[in-house]
Design a protein around this motif. Structure first.
Motif, mmCIF file in Angstrom:
data_model
loop_
_atom_site.group_PDB
_atom_site.id
_atom_site.type_symbol
_atom_site.label_atom_id
_atom_site.label_comp_id
_atom_site.label_asym_id
_atom_site.label_seq_id
_atom_site.Cartn_x
_atom_site.Cartn_y
_atom_site.Cartn_z
ATOM 1 N N LEU A 18 -13.586 17.549 -1.209
ATOM 2 C CA LEU A 18 -13.090 16.560 -2.162
ATOM 3 C C LEU A 18 -13.194 15.188 -1.508
ATOM 4 C CD1 LEU A 18 -9.791 18.075 -3.663
ATOM 5 C CD2 LEU A 18 -11.925 17.666 -4.886
ATOM 6 N N ARG A 19 -13.309 14.180 -2.339
ATOM 7 C CA ARG A 19 -13.289 12.805 -1.862
ATOM 8 C C ARG A 19 -12.195 12.055 -2.592
ATOM 9 N NH1 ARG A 19 -17.386 7.764 -2.806
ATOM 10 N NH2 ARG A 19 -17.316 6.858 -0.706
ATOM 11 N N LEU A 20 -11.227 11.594 -1.833
ATOM 12 C CA LEU A 20 -10.151 10.798 -2.390
ATOM 13 C C LEU A 20 -10.496 9.316 -2.290
ATOM 14 C CD1 LEU A 20 -6.996 12.568 -0.897
ATOM 15 C CD2 LEU A 20 -8.309 13.151 -2.947
ATOM 16 N N SER A 21 -10.026 8.568 -3.267
ATOM 17 C CA SER A 21 -10.182 7.113 -3.266
ATOM 18 C C SER A 21 -8.825 6.465 -3.470
ATOM 19 C CB SER A 21 -11.119 6.662 -4.385
ATOM 20 O OG SER A 21 -12.393 7.232 -4.264
ATOM 21 N N CYS A 22 -8.666 5.298 -2.889
ATOM 22 C CA CYS A 22 -7.453 4.513 -3.088
ATOM 23 C C CYS A 22 -7.876 3.073 -3.331
ATOM 24 C CB CYS A 22 -6.539 4.612 -1.880
ATOM 25 S SG CYS A 22 -5.144 3.463 -1.913
ATOM 26 N N ALA A 23 -7.635 2.608 -4.541
ATOM 27 C CA ALA A 23 -7.968 1.233 -4.909
ATOM 28 C C ALA A 23 -6.733 0.359 -4.750
ATOM 29 C CB ALA A 23 -8.475 1.189 -6.344
ATOM 30 N N ALA A 24 -6.880 -0.705 -3.997
ATOM 31 C CA ALA A 24 -5.770 -1.599 -3.716
ATOM 32 C C ALA A 24 -5.914 -2.908 -4.473
ATOM 33 C CB ALA A 24 -5.689 -1.886 -2.215
ATOM 34 N N SER A 25 -4.786 -3.446 -4.884
ATOM 35 C CA SER A 25 -4.756 -4.768 -5.492
ATOM 36 C C SER A 25 -3.476 -5.474 -5.074
ATOM 37 C CB SER A 25 -4.843 -4.670 -7.024
ATOM 38 O OG SER A 25 -3.766 -3.921 -7.541
ATOM 39 N N GLY A 26 -3.515 -6.803 -5.106
ATOM 40 C CA GLY A 26 -2.335 -7.569 -4.758
ATOM 41 C C GLY A 26 -2.151 -7.812 -3.277
ATOM 42 N N ILE A 27 -3.096 -7.366 -2.458
ATOM 43 C CA ILE A 27 -3.037 -7.607 -1.015
ATOM 44 C C ILE A 27 -4.386 -8.129 -0.540
ATOM 45 C CG2 ILE A 27 -1.285 -5.845 -0.550
ATOM 46 C CD1 ILE A 27 -3.540 -4.018 0.480
ATOM 47 N N VAL A 28 -4.371 -8.753 0.632
ATOM 48 C CA VAL A 28 -5.633 -9.136 1.274
ATOM 49 C C VAL A 28 -6.119 -7.891 2.013
ATOM 50 C CG1 VAL A 28 -6.777 -10.730 2.843
ATOM 51 C CG2 VAL A 28 -4.809 -11.493 1.476
ATOM 52 N N PHE A 29 -6.864 -7.096 1.305
ATOM 53 C CA PHE A 29 -7.183 -5.738 1.752
ATOM 54 C C PHE A 29 -7.796 -5.714 3.147
ATOM 55 C CE2 PHE A 29 -8.086 -1.333 0.986
ATOM 56 C CZ PHE A 29 -9.300 -1.076 1.609
ATOM 57 N N SER A 30 -8.664 -6.651 3.432
ATOM 58 C CA SER A 30 -9.449 -6.596 4.668
ATOM 59 C C SER A 30 -8.600 -6.714 5.931
ATOM 60 C CB SER A 30 -10.511 -7.688 4.660
ATOM 61 O OG SER A 30 -9.906 -8.968 4.600
ATOM 62 N N ILE A 31 -7.389 -7.226 5.835
ATOM 63 C CA ILE A 31 -6.568 -7.391 7.030
ATOM 64 C C ILE A 31 -5.555 -6.267 7.200
ATOM 65 C CG2 ILE A 31 -6.831 -9.888 6.996
ATOM 66 C CD1 ILE A 31 -3.958 -10.109 5.999
ATOM 67 N N TYR A 32 -5.540 -5.339 6.266
ATOM 68 C CA TYR A 32 -4.585 -4.235 6.310
ATOM 69 C C TYR A 32 -5.158 -3.016 7.012
ATOM 70 C CZ TYR A 32 -0.863 -6.101 3.375
ATOM 71 O OH TYR A 32 0.195 -6.827 2.903
ATOM 72 N N THR A 33 -4.304 -2.346 7.759
ATOM 73 C CA THR A 33 -4.617 -0.996 8.199
ATOM 74 C C THR A 33 -4.310 -0.060 7.040
ATOM 75 O OG1 THR A 33 -4.209 -1.362 10.552
ATOM 76 C CG2 THR A 33 -3.920 0.880 9.732
ATOM 77 N N MET A 34 -5.291 0.748 6.679
ATOM 78 C CA MET A 34 -5.136 1.649 5.546
ATOM 79 C C MET A 34 -5.079 3.086 6.051
ATOM 80 S SD MET A 34 -4.973 -0.474 3.112
ATOM 81 C CE MET A 34 -4.876 0.729 1.774
ATOM 82 N N GLY A 35 -4.273 3.876 5.393
ATOM 83 C CA GLY A 35 -4.130 5.245 5.858
ATOM 84 C C GLY A 35 -3.921 6.227 4.725
ATOM 85 N N TRP A 36 -4.132 7.468 5.062
ATOM 86 C CA TRP A 36 -3.825 8.577 4.174
ATOM 87 C C TRP A 36 -2.779 9.458 4.864
ATOM 88 C CZ3 TRP A 36 -5.458 9.025 -0.751
ATOM 89 C CH2 TRP A 36 -6.574 8.269 -1.142
ATOM 90 N N TYR A 37 -1.768 9.813 4.112
ATOM 91 C CA TYR A 37 -0.734 10.720 4.569
ATOM 92 C C TYR A 37 -0.641 11.844 3.544
ATOM 93 C CZ TYR A 37 0.793 7.108 7.835
ATOM 94 O OH TYR A 37 0.846 6.187 8.852
ATOM 95 N N ARG A 38 -0.027 12.929 3.968
ATOM 96 C CA ARG A 38 0.168 14.024 3.017
ATOM 97 C C ARG A 38 1.524 14.665 3.222
ATOM 98 N NH1 ARG A 38 -4.276 18.407 5.390
ATOM 99 N NH2 ARG A 38 -3.077 19.052 7.248
ATOM 100 N N GLN A 39 1.991 15.278 2.145
ATOM 101 C CA GLN A 39 3.270 15.974 2.207
ATOM 102 C C GLN A 39 3.160 17.260 1.411
ATOM 103 O OE1 GLN A 39 6.711 13.684 1.024
ATOM 104 N NE2 GLN A 39 8.069 15.016 2.185
ATOM 105 N N ALA A 40 3.355 18.369 2.100
ATOM 106 C CA ALA A 40 3.371 19.676 1.465
ATOM 107 C C ALA A 40 4.812 20.033 1.115
ATOM 108 C CB ALA A 40 2.774 20.714 2.401
ATOM 109 N N PRO A 41 5.003 20.929 0.171
ATOM 110 C CA PRO A 41 6.372 21.317 -0.217
ATOM 111 C C PRO A 41 7.176 21.813 0.980
ATOM 112 C CG PRO A 41 4.799 22.165 -1.793
ATOM 113 C CD PRO A 41 3.992 21.587 -0.672
ATOM 114 N N GLY A 42 8.364 21.265 1.143
ATOM 115 C CA GLY A 42 9.240 21.681 2.218
ATOM 116 C C GLY A 42 8.893 21.137 3.588
#
Length: 122
Positions: A18-42
């Motif tokens: 799978l390929r996930l995407s995250c579209a950002a708005s309202g920030i100066v995207f290029s200066i941000y560290t971007m990450g993916w986190y996950r949470q499984a039940p429990g």
């Protein structure tokens, strides 16, 4: 108003991709560290992958070698390519953006998306 909107989640069989995407708005995207986190039940939310403004990446131990994070500053989008998916990858995946050189700044400029569900069937 800051928005991080994830997409690309779904149901996939073991070994699939799978390929996930995250579209950002309202920030100066290029200066941000971007990450993916996950949470499984429990379980607690955990780092999946992170990419700095300088394209330095780091990965959680359980996904290293299978997942790849990338960013497109022109499109204000961060991606997560997930290969060789396993049932234990089943979780809600959240996009995160953080900016700052101090703890105060990183706490202030820290944003989350609503998440996208990834389900891997065995």
């Amino acid at each position: 108003q800051v928005q991080l909107v994830e997409s690309g989640g779904g149901l996939v069989q073991t070994g699939g991709s799978l390929r996930l995407s995250c579209a950002a708005s309202g920030i100066v995207f290029s200066i941000y560290t971007m990450g993916w986190y996950r949470q499984a039940p429990g379980k607690q939310r955990e780092l999946v992958a992170r990419i700095s403004k300088d394209d330095k990446t780091n990965y959680g131990d359980s996904v290293r070698g299978r997942f790849t994070i990338s960013r497109d500053n022109a499109e204000n989008t961060v991606y997560l390519q997930m290969n060789s998916l396993q049932p234990e990858d089943t979780a809600v995946y959240y996009c995160n953006g953080v900016y700052g050189e101090s703890d105060y700044a990183r706490n202030k400029y820290n944003y989350w998306g609503r998440g996208t569900q990834v389900t891997v069937s065995s």
